[in-house]
Write an enzyme that holds these catalytic residues in place. Structure first.
Site, PDB file in Angstrom:
ATOM      1  N   TYR A  87       0.829  -1.211   0.000  1.00 16.16           N
ATOM      2  CA  TYR A  87       0.000   0.000   0.000  1.00 16.16           C
ATOM      3  C   TYR A  87       0.863   1.260   0.000  1.00 16.16           C
ATOM      4  O   TYR A  87       0.601   2.211  -0.748  1.00 16.16           O
ATOM      5  CB  TYR A  87      -0.914  -0.027   1.221  1.00 16.16           C
ATOM      6  CG  TYR A  87      -1.951   1.066   1.266  1.00 16.16           C
ATOM      7  CD1 TYR A  87      -3.050   1.044   0.410  1.00 16.16           C
ATOM      8  CD2 TYR A  87      -1.847   2.112   2.180  1.00 16.16           C
ATOM      9  CE1 TYR A  87      -4.014   2.034   0.459  1.00 16.16           C
ATOM     10  CE2 TYR A  87      -2.803   3.107   2.242  1.00 16.16           C
ATOM     11  CZ  TYR A  87      -3.886   3.074   1.384  1.00 16.16           C
ATOM     12  OH  TYR A  87      -4.830   4.070   1.436  1.00 16.16           O
ATOM     13  N   LYS A 107       0.975   4.160  -2.878  1.00 19.86           N
ATOM     14  CA  LYS A 107       0.610   5.534  -2.560  1.00 19.86           C
ATOM     15  C   LYS A 107       1.777   6.506  -2.703  1.00 19.86           C
ATOM     16  O   LYS A 107       1.586   7.678  -3.041  1.00 19.86           O
ATOM     17  CB  LYS A 107       0.018   5.602  -1.147  1.00 19.86           C
ATOM     18  CG  LYS A 107      -1.334   4.914  -1.024  1.00 19.86           C
ATOM     19  CD  LYS A 107      -2.352   5.485  -1.999  1.00 19.86           C
ATOM     20  CE  LYS A 107      -3.735   4.906  -1.815  1.00 19.86           C
ATOM     21  NZ  LYS A 107      -4.713   5.497  -2.753  1.00 19.86           N
TER      22      LYS A 107
END
Length: 299
Positions: free
Chosen positions: A170, A174
């Site tokens: 993640y 991001k």
């Protein structure tokens, strides 16, 4: 009149959580909204049109204008179709909010190939492909001599900006989104397009997976709707900001400074360093810290 009157805006991942709040607010400000959501679970499994349909129905019941899209924005074909659908329905595209993402946490030694690739696929490719499709549309308009006032708002995360244990996949996705934001802002400025990103602090069904229950109280600092007014501003004609990332929560909008050279810690000599010299130099200078202070070594 609202601040987004007659603007056509695509919002991905708009069936639930932060994306849903964006779609509802943008529509209430006069935008025509394309509500995109594949309808999968928080970890990216399955698909269902229901969430996107429900948001569109809610917008229409309040007097707004919206259509449903269940295209898979993590695929080039799905993203291209999404942008074409917006233009076919409303004749133009003014804004894109890249919000779609999934969460599948695990420590670096536990994350399997599928966990790694699926989160990067949705979070990073699912931002790149819609952004590319929108950029191509605006570039062609500009090259044809037509005025363009486009805006892209990407969704990054503090996990990607500052790091967070258990989120290699993640955080990587991001961090990539934040980098795309700066690159696109430079590339698309000449065509009349602004690009920014938000890192929302909000309690949603994604955070519920890691113990932070979804916030349903609109007055709570972690309610996802608190992020949407800033997104609406970034999409509006009154905004001139581009190439920036903001942490948004409650009533706070906080600019994130990009990577910079830290003048508080620097080693320098006129010729190439030898490894032994570097060991001595670091001992004398101290270990750099994230707080901007040097920490002395003991040896």
């Amino acid at each position: 009149m609202g601040t987004l009157e007659d603007r056509v805006i695509v919002v991905t991942g708009a069936g639930r959580g932060i994306g849903r709040e964006h779609a509802l607010l943008l529509a209430s400000e006069g935008a025509k909204v394309v509500v995109n959501d594949l309808g999968g679970s928080a970890d990216g499994k399955g698909s269902e049109a229901g969430p996107a349909v429900a948001v569109v129905e809610e917008i229409k019941a309040a007097g707004g204008d919206a259509i449903v899209s269940t295209d898979d924005v993590a695929s080039a074909q799905g993203a291209d179709n999404l942008i074409r659908s917006a233009i076919a329905a409303y004749g133009k595209l003014d804004g894109l909010v890249n919000n779609a993402s999934i969460l599948r946490d695990g420590m670096v030694f536990n994350v399997d190939d599928e966990q790694w690739e699926s989160v990067l696929h949705v979070g990073l490719s699912g931002t790149f492909y819609p952004g590319r499709a929108a950029a191509r549309y605006w570039r062609e308009l500009s090259k044809a001599g037509k005025p363009v006032a486009g805006s892209i708002v990407n969704t990054t995360s503090e996990s990607g900006l500052f790091g967070n244990m258990g989120q290699s996949n993640y955080a990587a996705a991001k961090a990539g989104v934040a980098a795309l934001t700066e690159v696109w802002a430079r590339e698309l400025k000449r065509y009349g397009v602004r690009v920014n990103a938000i890192a929302p602090r909000a309690a949603t069904r994604l955070t519920a997976q890691v113990g932070a229950a979804e916030s349903t109280d609109p007055n709570a600092p972690m309610h996802p709707g608190n992020c949407s007014p800033w997104v609406a501003y970034l999409l509006s004609d009154s905004c001139a900001i581009s190439g920036e990332v903001f942490v948004v929560y409650g009533g706070v909008v906080h600019r994130v400074a990009p990577w910079t050279l830290d003048d508080s810690w620097k080693l320098r000599k006129e010729t190439r360093w030898a490894p032994k010299e570097l060991a001595d130099a670091v001992f004398e200078t101290g270990i750099p810290s994230k707080a901007g202070r040097n920490t002395g070594l003991i040896r």
